[in-house]
Write a protein that holds these residues in place. Sequence first.
Motif, PDB file in Angstrom:
ATOM      1  N   GLU A   1       1.740  17.438 -10.618  1.00 56.24           N
ATOM      2  CA  GLU A   1       2.770  16.921  -9.680  1.00 56.24           C
ATOM      3  C   GLU A   1       2.291  17.700  -8.416  1.00 56.24           C
ATOM      4  OE1 GLU A   1       7.290  17.807 -10.231  1.00 56.24           O
ATOM      5  OE2 GLU A   1       6.778  19.405  -9.076  1.00 56.24           O
ATOM      6  N   GLY A   2       2.592  17.040  -7.191  1.00 60.24           N
ATOM      7  CA  GLY A   2       1.938  17.157  -5.971  1.00 60.24           C
ATOM      8  C   GLY A   2       0.842  16.757  -5.415  1.00 60.24           C
ATOM      9  N   ASP A   3      -0.169  16.371  -6.520  1.00 59.30           N
ATOM     10  CA  ASP A   3      -1.350  15.777  -6.141  1.00 59.30           C
ATOM     11  C   ASP A   3      -1.141  14.455  -5.567  1.00 59.30           C
ATOM     12  OD1 ASP A   3      -2.643  18.017  -7.370  1.00 59.30           O
ATOM     13  OD2 ASP A   3      -3.188  16.928  -9.093  1.00 59.30           O
ATOM     14  N   TRP A   4      -2.147  14.152  -4.543  1.00 56.44           N
ATOM     15  CA  TRP A   4      -1.960  12.828  -3.966  1.00 56.44           C
ATOM     16  C   TRP A   4      -2.564  11.733  -4.606  1.00 56.44           C
ATOM     17  CZ3 TRP A   4       0.270  11.524   0.854  1.00 56.44           C
ATOM     18  CH2 TRP A   4       0.840  12.699   1.496  1.00 56.44           C
ATOM     19  N   ILE A   5      -1.793  10.611  -4.837  1.00 55.12           N
ATOM     20  CA  ILE A   5      -2.622   9.348  -5.357  1.00 55.12           C
ATOM     21  C   ILE A   5      -2.293   8.273  -4.273  1.00 55.12           C
ATOM     22  CG2 ILE A   5      -2.726  10.008  -7.588  1.00 55.12           C
ATOM     23  CD1 ILE A   5      -0.424   8.405  -8.238  1.00 55.12           C
ATOM     24  N   SER A   6      -2.803   7.116  -4.480  1.00 48.08           N
ATOM     25  CA  SER A   6      -2.673   6.006  -3.726  1.00 48.08           C
ATOM     26  C   SER A   6      -2.437   4.813  -4.374  1.00 48.08           C
ATOM     27  CB  SER A   6      -3.661   5.793  -2.497  1.00 48.08           C
ATOM     28  OG  SER A   6      -3.717   6.993  -1.665  1.00 48.08           O
ATOM     29  N   LEU A   7      -1.532   3.814  -4.307  1.00 48.75           N
ATOM     30  CA  LEU A   7      -1.544   2.619  -5.283  1.00 48.75           C
ATOM     31  C   LEU A   7      -1.732   1.135  -4.257  1.00 48.75           C
ATOM     32  CD1 LEU A   7       1.909   3.455  -6.777  1.00 48.75           C
ATOM     33  CD2 LEU A   7      -0.365   4.037  -7.664  1.00 48.75           C
ATOM     34  N   ASN A   8      -2.701   0.383  -4.701  1.00 53.62           N
ATOM     35  CA  ASN A   8      -2.799  -0.903  -4.248  1.00 53.62           C
ATOM     36  C   ASN A   8      -1.981  -1.880  -5.055  1.00 53.62           C
ATOM     37  OD1 ASN A   8      -3.746  -3.338  -3.152  1.00 53.62           O
ATOM     38  ND2 ASN A   8      -5.781  -2.482  -2.685  1.00 53.62           N
ATOM     39  N   GLY A   9      -0.767  -2.107  -4.439  1.00 55.19           N
ATOM     40  CA  GLY A   9       0.083  -3.199  -5.275  1.00 55.19           C
ATOM     41  C   GLY A   9      -0.790  -4.588  -5.532  1.00 55.19           C
TER      42      GLY A   9
ATOM     43  N   GLY B   1      -6.305  10.728  -4.352  1.00 56.46           N
ATOM     44  CA  GLY B   1      -6.210  11.151  -2.859  1.00 56.46           C
ATOM     45  C   GLY B   1      -5.268  10.210  -1.887  1.00 56.46           C
ATOM     46  N   LYS B   2      -5.651  10.440  -0.785  1.00 54.65           N
ATOM     47  CA  LYS B   2      -5.298   9.531   0.312  1.00 54.65           C
ATOM     48  C   LYS B   2      -6.139   8.458   0.779  1.00 54.65           C
ATOM     49  CE  LYS B   2      -2.404  13.290   2.889  1.00 54.65           C
ATOM     50  NZ  LYS B   2      -2.384  13.699   4.183  1.00 54.65           N
ATOM     51  N   VAL B   3      -5.610   7.354   1.274  1.00 56.21           N
ATOM     52  CA  VAL B   3      -6.360   6.262   1.514  1.00 56.21           C
ATOM     53  C   VAL B   3      -5.818   5.938   3.175  1.00 56.21           C
ATOM     54  CG1 VAL B   3      -7.156   3.659   1.285  1.00 56.21           C
ATOM     55  CG2 VAL B   3      -6.790   5.384  -0.559  1.00 56.21           C
ATOM     56  N   ALA B   4      -6.679   5.818   4.000  1.00 53.81           N
ATOM     57  CA  ALA B   4      -6.357   5.540   5.463  1.00 53.81           C
ATOM     58  C   ALA B   4      -5.607   4.127   5.539  1.00 53.81           C
ATOM     59  CB  ALA B   4      -7.491   5.672   6.243  1.00 53.81           C
ATOM     60  N   THR B   5      -4.801   4.049   6.583  1.00 53.98           N
ATOM     61  CA  THR B   5      -4.161   2.714   6.598  1.00 53.98           C
ATOM     62  C   THR B   5      -4.526   2.139   8.011  1.00 53.98           C
ATOM     63  OG1 THR B   5      -1.975   3.722   7.474  1.00 53.98           O
ATOM     64  CG2 THR B   5      -2.214   3.363   5.212  1.00 53.98           C
TER      65      THR B   5
ATOM     66  N   ALA C   1       0.968  -0.983  -0.091  1.00 61.95           N
ATOM     67  CA  ALA C   1      -0.064   0.186  -0.059  1.00 61.95           C
ATOM     68  C   ALA C   1       0.895   1.307   0.094  1.00 61.95           C
ATOM     69  CB  ALA C   1      -0.869  -0.020   1.342  1.00 61.95           C
ATOM     70  N   ALA C   2       0.647   2.180  -0.914  1.00 64.11           N
ATOM     71  CA  ALA C   2       1.332   3.307  -0.896  1.00 64.11           C
ATOM     72  C   ALA C   2       0.459   4.482  -1.302  1.00 64.11           C
ATOM     73  CB  ALA C   2       2.280   3.081  -2.220  1.00 64.11           C
ATOM     74  N   THR C   3       0.864   5.658  -0.421  1.00 62.53           N
ATOM     75  CA  THR C   3       0.137   6.760  -0.536  1.00 62.53           C
ATOM     76  C   THR C   3       1.195   7.930  -0.577  1.00 62.53           C
ATOM     77  OG1 THR C   3      -1.965   6.397   0.370  1.00 62.53           O
ATOM     78  CG2 THR C   3      -1.464   8.382   0.321  1.00 62.53           C
ATOM     79  N   GLY C   4       1.018   8.839  -1.877  1.00 64.01           N
ATOM     80  CA  GLY C   4       1.885   9.952  -1.771  1.00 64.01           C
ATOM     81  C   GLY C   4       1.613  10.892  -2.965  1.00 64.01           C
ATOM     82  N   LYS C   5       2.417  12.113  -2.841  1.00 65.26           N
ATOM     83  CA  LYS C   5       2.290  13.132  -3.839  1.00 65.26           C
ATOM     84  C   LYS C   5       3.074  12.863  -5.116  1.00 65.26           C
ATOM     85  CE  LYS C   5       1.554  16.692  -0.538  1.00 65.26           C
ATOM     86  NZ  LYS C   5       2.185  18.250  -0.228  1.00 65.26           N
ATOM     87  N   ILE C   6       2.481  12.909  -6.251  1.00 66.84           N
ATOM     88  CA  ILE C   6       3.046  12.807  -7.560  1.00 66.84           C
ATOM     89  C   ILE C   6       4.216  13.253  -7.866  1.00 66.84           C
ATOM     90  CG2 ILE C   6       2.694  12.980 -10.253  1.00 66.84           C
ATOM     91  CD1 ILE C   6      -0.474  12.608  -9.527  1.00 66.84           C
ATOM     92  N   VAL C   7       5.271  12.654  -8.302  1.00 67.75           N
ATOM     93  CA  VAL C   7       6.444  13.165  -8.811  1.00 67.75           C
ATOM     94  C   VAL C   7       6.850  12.369 -10.271  1.00 67.75           C
ATOM     95  CG1 VAL C   7       7.488  13.911  -6.707  1.00 67.75           C
ATOM     96  CG2 VAL C   7       8.256  11.676  -7.441  1.00 67.75           C
TER      97      VAL C   7
END
Length: 909
Positions: free
Chosen positions: A527-535, A543-547, A441-447
């Motif tokens: 760049e800088g927008d939040w996204i989340s990845l469900n690997g 956006g963000k997803v709670a963990t 699970a990963a949440t972060g800002k786009i680069v």
Amino acid sequence: MEVLQNVKPRVYKFGGKQAEGNSKMKNLLGGKGANLAEMSAIGIPVPPGFTITTEVCTEYNLLGKEKVVEMILHDVESSIENIETLMGTKFGDKENPLLVSVRSGARVSMPGMMDTVLNLGMNDDVVLGLVKKTNNEQFAWDSYRRFIQMYGSVVLGMKPASKEDIDPFEEIMENLKEKRKIELDTEFTIQDLKDLVFDFKVAVKKNTGHDFPTNPWEQLWGAIVAVFNSWNGNRAVYYRNMHGYPADWGTAVNVQAMVYGNMSENSGTGVCFTRDAGTGENVFNGEYLINAQGEDVVSGVRTPQQITKLGSKRWAELAKVEEEDRLENYPSLEELMPSIFKELNSYQNTLEKHYRDMQDMEFTMQDGKLWILQTRNGKRTGAAMVKIAIDLLKEGMIDEKEALLIVEPNKLDELLHPIFDLKALKKANVIAQGLPASPGAATGKIVFFADEANKYKSSILVRIETSPEDLEGMNIAKGILTARGGMTSHAAVVARGMGKCCISGAGALKINYKKRTLTVGDHEYHEGDWISLNGSTGNIIEGKVATMEPGLSGEFAELMKLSDKYSVMKVRTNADSPKDAKIARSFGAQGIGLTRTEHMFFELDRIKAMREMILSETVKGRKQALEDLLPMQREDFEGIFEAMQGFPVTIRLLDPPLHEFVPHQLATQKDLAEDMHITLQAVKSKVSELEEFNPMLGHRGCRLGNTYPEITEMQTRAIIEAALNLKEKGIICKPEIMVPLVGTVKEYEFQEEIIRTTAATIFDERNNTIEFSVGTMIEIPRAALMADKIAEKADFFSFGTNDLTQMTFGYSRDDAGKFLPIYLEKGILKVDPFEVLDQEGVGQLIILGTERGRSTKPNLKVGICGEHGGEPSSIEFCYNVGMDYVSCSPYRVPIARLVSAQATIKSIE
């Protein structure tokens, strides 16, 4: 370093069911070369070739190109002749040319970190001979353009002008595709390929100032030297440092006859795994491309197809491709070439059984004939690693000890990070779907660029495709997302090796590097927008997803149970709160090796009482403030004892200097003066008085307790009363009171007297008793030297390796960052001694202290509670010293449990 003269051969041949090496020679031949030799010997169809050893790389770095070429010239020429004989071709011949590949091969797998050149030996004459020989002009010119592209990049150093630009060869190809209105490399006409060869050579001359080399032997030596140089390239050095691999290992060079996956529509290339590298599932899987060479699969320039029918159906479900469309446009190798698949399936079974571990294989199909180019123990995620070990055990392929030994301790850390909260996932806005290349699970800002991954505290690296140059950014980012590539692309393989969440092949993504935008449908992300990845699913979420916190279950729990079966040395935790203690217990901690009581004083309601105690000019005033702190400390200890449920708890008495607790900001000093009804000047004076030139060596530890005995009295009372309170509730407590920073026997004796006297008073008051022990932390070199005398009084020793390292080296942990990186880079130090225990220096003090302590008290309990207690090589050292336990942070407990078992097994074997 002395040159290795006549110790062993520098070049080893393989091929034709013969081999001069084997799989046990990885240190010398590298993993790739050793396995090529092994496969050749057991009858797997391997293109013939030879391996230049890792020791030659060491000699190259010492002596330079000319001397090393002279040393191995005859052996290389002889080995090329051997390939010519086995393949029936001639290197550099215009009519019947032999082309070769040149690949690196370190003793451990370093995917994508070093360099490869394919189709070497090609020039304007050879390409015409290849056309005549194969009657396939498309194949010959495609191979030529690939060779110039790879040789230009790897050997001649052709790179993009800037990070916003693409590879110069790719740019030429993209311009031609745009002009011809085509999308795939396979759509190039023969004339297109000829034009590309011409344009590529022009680009080489423009960028390097030299014509592209046409002599095959010049090409070969250039590629060999480039592989040696790549061992010290930026990405290889970073990868080595990341994994702790020594710089003096070197890399082997593998030169191998080319077989061609781009010869026809009956040819192809692929990568496969005997088990799922992401989940550990016992399912043969992989990817392939028709009419392609190996780099096409791992680079991600073309999204490959699945090898098995099951894999193809799973992919189609994720990609939302209908079955009819799948069969027509994306058939599996099993469906398209059933006889090739059957042969490949047979080899994967043979190799997994032979190596007794999951294999990562590369293969090429040349005009209907299957060749295996490589096998190695596959990189896998932490979850897959655990499942594979337990499954291989249950299948009878390995025994319990082997199951424990094939697990890499540090990769367990991947299973201990937060996962997405299931409730939050149900509400998540899934914006696109990719391939679940590496779970997590990963949440972060786009680069969008690897060198900007540290731009935000949490970042997601978004790329069209990754390359080896992106390694550092991939390591920094929380997750990796690519628009191209499959499950075996560079991004996928490297991410799994790192334990990093990765989604690849998300074709719906439109990435614009110059604008720094990610477009999905009608929505544009910046760049800088939040996204989340469900690997685990391949879902890309807005956006963000709670963990939520992870736990031990399934195969992970089985592995831990098996570890405890073989462990002799116990594993405790460092915990300063009931919450940390409960987490550690859930991970199997068998007690607490360090509770730092000072951490309990920094909360808002407590720091005030602590400051009042410090600022008091009389014993009476200090005792009054300590009375306020007593119930707070007692409550904390009760929570910790209860969480440990009868396991021992070592509590360190107050350790840091008092100036750490006093206010240094004017506003806070004013508030404190008002609360205590004293002047601001009085507060300032006391703060100034407590300031020390070298606080780490100043008024702290047992020196505080001996000058202010009321502090030790209060803390002892809190510990003993907490244990008695819980005893009355039927909860067993085993407190171990630890005196910090002892350097002389008298220092310890004075503290022990206060502790035992206070405890006796409480027992009389309560008409009740509990068992407790008193010991010390060995963190001063003198204490290790005086251990036999201290052990006459102390019940236990706990080595505080953080300070012991600091004092032994004379390095300040707070200031070492100014020079340690340079020391590591220059090889003055091999590792950071604050991360990995210095066995040669600090370790000798530990051995001495343990031996001397037990010389006067044979049953002396000995442990370690520094940060090294969670580092695998340090844990193994502690076992070999004969320690009773190691103590580490809660989330390192499973790792320490495994290493403790591994250390026991290694000592037996």
